[in-house]
Design an enzyme around this catalytic site. Structure first.
Site, PDB file in Angstrom:
ATOM      1  N   GLN A   1       1.921  -5.869  -3.472  1.00  0.00           N
ATOM      2  CA  GLN A   1       2.379  -6.000  -2.088  1.00  0.00           C
ATOM      3  C   GLN A   1       3.654  -5.168  -1.892  1.00  0.00           C
ATOM      4  OE1 GLN A   1       1.361  -9.368  -3.650  1.00  0.00           O
ATOM      5  NE2 GLN A   1      -0.533  -8.406  -3.057  1.00  0.00           N
TER       6      GLN A   1
ATOM      7  N   LYS B   1       1.790   2.344  -5.052  1.00  0.00           N
ATOM      8  CA  LYS B   1       2.413   1.896  -6.307  1.00  0.00           C
ATOM      9  C   LYS B   1       1.501   2.214  -7.491  1.00  0.00           C
ATOM     10  CE  LYS B   1       2.392  -2.175  -4.430  1.00  0.00           C
ATOM     11  NZ  LYS B   1       2.028  -1.838  -3.040  1.00  0.00           N
TER      12      LYS B   1
ATOM     13  N   GLY C   1      -4.615  -4.177  -3.862  1.00  0.00           N
ATOM     14  CA  GLY C   1      -5.621  -3.156  -4.137  1.00  0.00           C
ATOM     15  C   GLY C   1      -4.855  -1.890  -4.484  1.00  0.00           C
ATOM     16  N   HIS C   2      -4.819  -1.548  -5.758  1.00  0.00           N
ATOM     17  CA  HIS C   2      -4.050  -0.385  -6.210  1.00  0.00           C
ATOM     18  C   HIS C   2      -5.010   0.721  -6.619  1.00  0.00           C
ATOM     19  CE1 HIS C   2      -0.365  -3.113  -7.211  1.00  0.00           C
ATOM     20  NE2 HIS C   2      -0.776  -3.223  -5.971  1.00  0.00           N
TER      21      HIS C   2
ATOM     22  N   ASP D   1       0.807  -1.229   0.000  1.00  0.00           N
ATOM     23  CA  ASP D   1       0.000   0.000   0.000  1.00  0.00           C
ATOM     24  C   ASP D   1       0.834   1.269   0.000  1.00  0.00           C
ATOM     25  OD1 ASP D   1      -2.270  -1.616   0.094  1.00  0.00           O
ATOM     26  OD2 ASP D   1      -2.238  -1.670   2.282  1.00  0.00           O
TER      27      ASP D   1
HETATM   28  P1  GDP Z   1      -0.887   0.486  -3.552  1.00  0.00           P
HETATM   29  O1  GDP Z   1      -1.491  -0.795  -3.127  1.00  0.00           O
HETATM   30  O2  GDP Z   1       0.589   0.531  -3.305  1.00  0.00           O
HETATM   31  O3  GDP Z   1      -1.202   0.884  -4.970  1.00  0.00           O
HETATM   32  O4  GDP Z   1      -1.529   1.614  -2.608  1.00  0.00           O
HETATM   33  P2  GDP Z   1      -3.087   1.746  -2.172  1.00  0.00           P
HETATM   34  O5  GDP Z   1      -3.850   2.225  -3.337  1.00  0.00           O
HETATM   35  O6  GDP Z   1      -3.553   0.522  -1.490  1.00  0.00           O
HETATM   36  O7  GDP Z   1      -2.988   2.850  -1.039  1.00  0.00           O
HETATM   37  C1  GDP Z   1      -2.478   4.124  -1.274  1.00  0.00           C
HETATM   38  C2  GDP Z   1      -3.566   5.163  -0.923  1.00  0.00           C
HETATM   39  O8  GDP Z   1      -2.995   6.435  -0.775  1.00  0.00           O
HETATM   40  C3  GDP Z   1      -4.606   5.340  -2.009  1.00  0.00           C
HETATM   41  O9  GDP Z   1      -5.844   5.602  -1.417  1.00  0.00           O
HETATM   42  C4  GDP Z   1      -4.106   6.552  -2.786  1.00  0.00           C
HETATM   43  O10 GDP Z   1      -5.148   7.258  -3.458  1.00  0.00           O
HETATM   44  C5  GDP Z   1      -3.550   7.380  -1.681  1.00  0.00           C
HETATM   45  N1  GDP Z   1      -2.396   8.249  -2.034  1.00  0.00           N
HETATM   46  C6  GDP Z   1      -1.441   8.070  -2.963  1.00  0.00           C
HETATM   47  N2  GDP Z   1      -0.486   9.028  -2.862  1.00  0.00           N
HETATM   48  C7  GDP Z   1      -0.869   9.832  -1.853  1.00  0.00           C
HETATM   49  C8  GDP Z   1      -0.298  10.983  -1.237  1.00  0.00           C
HETATM   50  O11 GDP Z   1       0.772  11.458  -1.597  1.00  0.00           O
HETATM   51  N3  GDP Z   1      -0.987  11.534  -0.201  1.00  0.00           N
HETATM   52  C9  GDP Z   1      -2.167  11.046   0.241  1.00  0.00           C
HETATM   53  N4  GDP Z   1      -2.778  11.662   1.243  1.00  0.00           N
HETATM   54  N5  GDP Z   1      -2.729   9.941  -0.284  1.00  0.00           N
HETATM   55  C10 GDP Z   1      -2.080   9.341  -1.314  1.00  0.00           C
HETATM   56  P1  IMO Z   2      -0.967  -4.061  -2.341  1.00  0.00           P
HETATM   57  O1  IMO Z   2      -0.538  -4.581  -3.687  1.00  0.00           O
HETATM   58  C1  IMO Z   2      -0.894  -4.576   2.004  1.00  0.00           C
HETATM   59  C2  IMO Z   2      -0.835  -8.702   3.516  1.00  0.00           C
HETATM   60  C3  IMO Z   2      -2.063  -9.177   4.252  1.00  0.00           C
HETATM   61  C4  IMO Z   2      -1.428 -10.173   5.212  1.00  0.00           C
HETATM   62  C5  IMO Z   2      -0.326 -10.806   4.360  1.00  0.00           C
HETATM   63  C6  IMO Z   2      -0.728 -12.127   3.705  1.00  0.00           C
HETATM   64  O2  IMO Z   2      -2.254  -3.349  -2.339  1.00  0.00           O
HETATM   65  O3  IMO Z   2       0.155  -3.281  -1.710  1.00  0.00           O
HETATM   66  P2  IMO Z   2      -2.312 -12.769   1.675  1.00  0.00           P
HETATM   67  O4  IMO Z   2      -3.773 -12.531   1.459  1.00  0.00           O
HETATM   68  O5  IMO Z   2      -1.447 -12.170   0.607  1.00  0.00           O
HETATM   69  O6  IMO Z   2      -1.988 -14.210   1.941  1.00  0.00           O
HETATM   70  O7  IMO Z   2      -1.980 -11.990   3.047  1.00  0.00           O
HETATM   71  O8  IMO Z   2      -0.026  -9.857   3.344  1.00  0.00           O
HETATM   72  N1  IMO Z   2      -1.097  -8.154   2.163  1.00  0.00           N
HETATM   73  C7  IMO Z   2      -1.073  -6.847   1.846  1.00  0.00           C
HETATM   74  N2  IMO Z   2      -0.889  -5.772   2.631  1.00  0.00           N
HETATM   75  N3  IMO Z   2      -1.033  -4.427   0.670  1.00  0.00           N
HETATM   76  C8  IMO Z   2      -1.196  -5.507  -0.135  1.00  0.00           C
HETATM   77  O9  IMO Z   2      -1.225  -5.407  -1.486  1.00  0.00           O
HETATM   78  C9  IMO Z   2      -1.256  -6.785   0.453  1.00  0.00           C
HETATM   79  N4  IMO Z   2      -1.436  -8.030  -0.028  1.00  0.00           N
HETATM   80  C10 IMO Z   2      -1.325  -8.863   1.022  1.00  0.00           C
HETATM   81  O10 IMO Z   2      -2.692  -8.119   4.929  1.00  0.00           O
HETATM   82  O11 IMO Z   2      -0.790  -9.493   6.258  1.00  0.00           O
HETATM   83 MG    MG Z   3      -2.983  -1.503  -1.819  1.00  0.00          MG
END
Ligand code: GDP
Ligand code: IMO
Ligand code: MG
Length: 429
Positions: A225, A16, A40-41, A13
């Site tokens: 991840q 990316k 979840g991106h 998270d």
């Molecule tokens: P990913 O899994 O690495 O793609 O990241 P996620 O989408 O799960 O989580 C990142 C969250 O941060 C999302 O809700 C983005 O919209 C938000 N986000 C991304 N960059 C920024 C930032 O610079 N500041 C803030 N406040 N939110 C951000």
């Molecule tokens: P993105 O791509 C954050 C964590 C789960 C758990 C561990 C194992 O959005 O960054 P799994 O279901 O993969 O067997 O769970 O890994 N986990 C993540 N945490 N971002 C993710 O993906 C994750 N995918 C798995 O919370 O601790």
């Molecule tokens: Mg994510």
């Protein structure tokens, strides 16, 4: 920039998705190569928020091919929902999405197994998986005899395969205390329907990528991840079941290491973790809750509150080296803007000794105490900043210190979720 990979340097998270979406316009192809619907991106474009689980975050850029490569585990109903939701919003998916026929498929028995196994504790703590069947599907892939790949769903023995695996899995699940009834025929029917709907996207992606690279195409790899969740190099057993650090790019995509020219590591300006496992810089106090509220730190896939803590330079120094990272994208600088003081973990203390290397065993990681350095906060809203020079001095100092401790330059800084809220310090990206 020719061939680049984007990987998460913490526990996932790191944002990316945002970075991949932004870089995509400079590439011909974007590739997801590991993980599955556990990812979840998020991509934010104006008032539109896109949440992607399998489909690469390049999909919003027209004319770019998005590939789901062999190392991914595919949940057919989830990807079909993603496709439908993109189509409804006018994104042309058909021409731009290719899913490898080699990806392994997540079936209902994997999800049931994930539920049963996640209930068991490892050293008193649950892994806290996303319950998407990821671990059981990868286990079957490595076990080989009870695995089904996407390409197998179009073969005449698909029905027979489902029947024999269901017979075995039903016995296993009842021993695990799960009394879910698996109906082989119903699963076969349901998944045959998914296979038909997915047919237009199924492709041979491995030769496709080799041809593209030899023809000089620009390819961007999108990690899922984070590096600390890597099955071999992360905080085992509190990890995911794939190589989610930089080392996974080649295995998952079928592209050999010689092609990768640049690696961008994505990290938050602080740290988050979802699920179980040690987290040395975790904050259990009001500051942790403040970061959670300001950063809206709730899971994109499961909605779970994310655990929050300070930036851990010991961990990121490790994952930068592990991934061959050239430069950093530091995200969420806007979130830290509201804190009077900001800490960075510069080293650990383990059994009375100062260490600056990330320990390999989870028990040691549980024992470490973070050695923190305190920097004054800048307490100025930075969400409108668009040039490095315009950051308040405190924020610049923080970024410089992160770069110094991690040993890599900061190439990108993000000050909000939107595309515009991004500063490219390195214009060659
Ligand atoms: P990913 O899994 O690495 O793609 O990241 P996620 O989408 O799960 O989580 C990142 C969250 O941060 C999302 O809700 C983005 O919209 C938000 N986000 C991304 N960059 C920024 C930032 O610079 N500041 C803030 N406040 N939110 C951000
Ligand atoms: P993105 O791509 C954050 C964590 C789960 C758990 C561990 C194992 O959005 O960054 P799994 O279901 O993969 O067997 O769970 O890994 N986990 C993540 N945490 N971002 C993710 O993906 C994750 N995918 C798995 O919370 O601790
Ligand atoms: Mg994510």
């Amino acid at each position: 920039m020719a061939v680049t990979s984007v990987i998460g340097l913490q526990w996932g998270d790191e944002a990316k998705g945002k970075i991949v979406d932004l870089l995509t316009s400079r590439f011909d192809i974007v590739v997801r190569y590991q993980g599955g619907a556990n990812a979840g991106h998020t991509v934010v474009v104006g008032d539109q928020v896109y949440k992607l689980h399998h489909i690469p975050s390049g999909i919003l850029n027209r004319g770019v091919v998005n590939i789901v490569a062999p190392g991914v585990v595919l949940n057919p109903p989830t990807i079909l929902k993603e496709i439908d939701s993109l189509l409804e919003r006018g994104i042309p998916v058909a021409e731009n999405l290719k899913i490898s026929d080699r990806v392994h498929v997540v079936f209902p028995w994997h999800i049931a197994e994930d539920r049963a196994i996640n209930a068991a504790l490892v050293g008193g703590e649950s892994i806290g998986t996303t319950l998407r069947g990821i671990g059981p599907c990868y286990r079957d892939k490595y076990g080989r005899s009870n695995a089904i790949r996407l390409g197998d769903m179009y073969r005449p023995d698909f029905r027979e395969k489902v029947a024999s695996i269901v017979a075995l899995k039903s016995r296993l699940l009842s021993q695990l205390g799960d009394n879910e009834d698996l109906d082989a025929e119903a699963i076969y029917e349901e998944f045959s329907g998914y296979a038909e709907r997915l047919r237009p996207y199924v492709a041979e992606t491995t030769h496709y990528l080799h041809d593209a690279l030899e023809a000089g195409k620009n390819v961007l790899f999108e990690g899922a991840q984070g590096s600390l969740l890597d099955i071999d190099h992360g905080t085992f057993p509190f990890v995911t079941s794939s190589n989610s650090s930089g080392v996974g790019v080649c295995g998952g995509s079928g592209v050999p290491p010689r092609w990768i020219q640049r690696v961008l590591g994505v990290a938050k300006a602080y740290t988050t973790r979802v699920g179980g496992g040690p987290f040395p810089t975790e904050l259990h106090d009001e500051t942790g809750q403040r970061i959670r509220d300001l950063g809206r730190e709730y899971g994109t896939t499961t909605g779970r509150p994310r655990r929050c803590g300070w930036f851990d330079a010991v961990a990121v120094r490790y994952t930068v080296r592990l991934g061959g990272v050239d430069g950093l994208a530091i995200m969420m600088m806007d979130v830290l803007s509201h804190l009077p003081e900001i800490n960075i973990c510069v080293a650990y203390e383990l059994n009375g000794q100062r260490i600056d290397r990330f320990p390999g065993h989870v028990d040691d990681l549980r024992l470490v105490k973070p050695i923190l350095e305190t920097l004054p906060g800048w307490q100025t809203d930075v969400s409108q900043v668009r040039r490095i020079e315009d950051f308040p001095a405190g924020a610049r100092r923080y970024l410089d210190r992160v770069a110094e401790l991690v040993g890599r330059p900061v190439d990108v800084v993000s000050v909000g979720p939107d595309r515009e809220q991004t500063i490219f310090a390195d214009s060659t990206l």
